[in-house]
Design an enzyme around this catalytic site. Structure first.
Site, PDB file in Angstrom:
ATOM      1  N   ASN A  70      47.678  44.387  38.430  1.00 44.96           N
ATOM      2  CA  ASN A  70      48.019  45.536  39.275  1.00 44.96           C
ATOM      3  C   ASN A  70      46.927  45.846  40.303  1.00 44.96           C
ATOM      4  O   ASN A  70      46.992  46.848  41.006  1.00 44.96           O
ATOM      5  CB  ASN A  70      48.285  46.773  38.406  1.00 44.96           C
ATOM      6  CG  ASN A  70      47.043  47.225  37.633  1.00 44.96           C
ATOM      7  OD1 ASN A  70      45.982  46.612  37.736  1.00 44.96           O
ATOM      8  ND2 ASN A  70      47.174  48.286  36.862  1.00 44.96           N
ATOM      9  N   HIS A  72      43.675  46.345  39.528  1.00 42.28           N
ATOM     10  CA  HIS A  72      42.533  47.136  39.038  1.00 42.28           C
ATOM     11  C   HIS A  72      41.260  46.296  38.996  1.00 42.28           C
ATOM     12  O   HIS A  72      41.301  45.078  38.838  1.00 42.28           O
ATOM     13  CB  HIS A  72      42.830  47.830  37.703  1.00 42.28           C
ATOM     14  CG  HIS A  72      42.857  46.949  36.497  1.00 42.28           C
ATOM     15  ND1 HIS A  72      43.512  47.298  35.337  1.00 42.28           N
ATOM     16  CD2 HIS A  72      42.306  45.726  36.233  1.00 42.28           C
ATOM     17  CE1 HIS A  72      43.352  46.352  34.436  1.00 42.28           C
ATOM     18  NE2 HIS A  72      42.623  45.385  34.952  1.00 42.28           N
ATOM     19  N   ASP A 122      33.496  48.224  31.409  1.00 40.54           N
ATOM     20  CA  ASP A 122      34.348  49.218  30.745  1.00 40.54           C
ATOM     21  C   ASP A 122      34.389  49.007  29.231  1.00 40.54           C
ATOM     22  O   ASP A 122      33.889  48.007  28.713  1.00 40.54           O
ATOM     23  CB  ASP A 122      35.768  49.187  31.337  1.00 40.54           C
ATOM     24  CG  ASP A 122      36.278  47.756  31.585  1.00 40.54           C
ATOM     25  OD1 ASP A 122      35.798  46.832  30.893  1.00 40.54           O
ATOM     26  OD2 ASP A 122      37.135  47.568  32.460  1.00 40.54           O
ATOM     27  N   GLU A 146      42.435  52.064  37.761  1.00 34.49           N
ATOM     28  CA  GLU A 146      43.857  51.786  37.904  1.00 34.49           C
ATOM     29  C   GLU A 146      44.376  52.294  39.256  1.00 34.49           C
ATOM     30  O   GLU A 146      43.851  53.268  39.799  1.00 34.49           O
ATOM     31  CB  GLU A 146      44.641  52.469  36.773  1.00 34.49           C
ATOM     32  CG  GLU A 146      44.197  52.073  35.358  1.00 34.49           C
ATOM     33  CD  GLU A 146      44.721  50.704  34.917  1.00 34.49           C
ATOM     34  OE1 GLU A 146      44.856  49.800  35.772  1.00 34.49           O
ATOM     35  OE2 GLU A 146      44.975  50.530  33.711  1.00 34.49           O
TER      36      GLU A 146
HETATM   37  P1  PGA Z   1      42.276  39.078  32.598  1.00 30.19           P
HETATM   38  O1  PGA Z   1      41.898  40.586  32.985  1.00 30.19           O
HETATM   39  O2  PGA Z   1      41.096  38.257  32.942  1.00 30.19           O
HETATM   40  O3  PGA Z   1      42.534  39.129  31.112  1.00 30.19           O
HETATM   41  O4  PGA Z   1      43.474  38.734  33.406  1.00 30.19           O
HETATM   42  C1  PGA Z   1      41.378  40.828  34.229  1.00 30.19           C
HETATM   43  C2  PGA Z   1      41.226  42.323  34.411  1.00 30.19           C
HETATM   44  O5  PGA Z   1      42.087  43.066  33.915  1.00 30.19           O
HETATM   45  O6  PGA Z   1      40.270  42.733  35.077  1.00 30.19           O
END
Ligand code: PGA
Length: 244
Positions: free
Chosen positions: A136, A138, A67, A143
């Site tokens: 969450n 994702h 992304d 999302e």
């Molecule tokens: P993080 O992000 O490694 O900063 O926790 C993970 C994600 O949002 O896929």
């Protein structure tokens, strides 16, 4: 789904890096999907160390990041392209033209998403998708919601995801872009193998839900349960909610 639990976040990240280096040795033309975020930083450091020791050769590999924020040029420090340069691309022998990140500053983000999806297909498709997981649930920036998109698309970020990324934007959530371009869950699940890396206590609850709860668009990572070759690599803290 195979689950490996390592004693520390660093060991978990190193395990994924070693696996990728071994896969690159076996199949130099590997096509990888790669994540950004705090979790994979140690994995990229380990890959750079392996590369310096001659044990990770990216010369024929192709990568597609999961992304990118809409509105950010590749040169912007907070962009995921810049993150990839800092943590991997500036330190390994991956050809610049084969390290793909969606163009956040494309005039039409929707057209850029379609172009990105075609580029993945033109490369022969993903061999391995390496993922993190948001608090969450994702994956990429897919999302939670009533529906999910199959292919690369423009997504509106949740406030929680924007908050989680505020450090790169002067600590201000308001400065975090509202949208991103993200591979879809179909794109991710089309990879021959999926590797999910999650570390830290803050991920224990969502890891448990994603791996052992119902498969639902409300927890996008739960769809990984349907993948025939999914490896989950955790540290003890992130595995805290699982019976292991
Ligand atoms: P993080 O992000 O490694 O900063 O926790 C993970 C994600 O949002 O896929």
């Amino acid at each position: 789904m195979m689950i490996r639990v390592l004693p520390s976040a660093r060991r978990a990240a190193e395990a994924v890096a070693r696996l990728l280096a071994e896969c690159l040795a076996a199949e130099p033309h590997l096509v990888l999907a790669l994540p950004t975020g705090r979790t994979p930083v140690d994995m990229y450091s380990a890959l750079v160390r392996l590369h310096r020791r001659g044990r990770a050769d990216f010369s024929r590999a192709t990568t597609f990041n999961l992304d990118e924020f809409v509105g950010l040029a590749a040169e912007t420090r907070a962009s995921y392209r810049a993150f990839m340069r800092r943590h991997l691309l500036d330190h390994v022998n991956l050809a610049a033209g084969r390290a793909h990140v969606p163009r956040g500053d494309a005039q039409s983000p929707a057209r850029e998403a379609a172009r990105y999806e075609r580029a993945i297909a033109d490369s022969g498709g993903l061999d391995i998708a390496v993922l993190g997981i948001g608090a969450n649930g994702h994956i990429g920036f897919n999302e939670p919601g009533p529906t999910l998109s199959a292919r690369t698309h423009v997504v509106r970020l949740t406030l929680g995801s924007r908050r989680a990324n505020r450090a790169a934007f002067g600590g201000r959530t308001a400065n975090v872009p509202t949208h991103a371009i993200s591979m879809g869950v179909g794109t991710i699940l089309s990879a021959d193998m999926v590797v999910l890396l999650a570390t830290g206590r803050a991920k224990a609850r969502i890891v448990q839900k994603a791996l052992t709860g119902p498969i639902t668009t409300r927890v996008p990572a739960s769809l990984l349960q349907t993948h025939p070759r999914c490896l989950v690599v955790l540290d003890r803290a992130a595995a805290g909610g699982l019976r292991t």
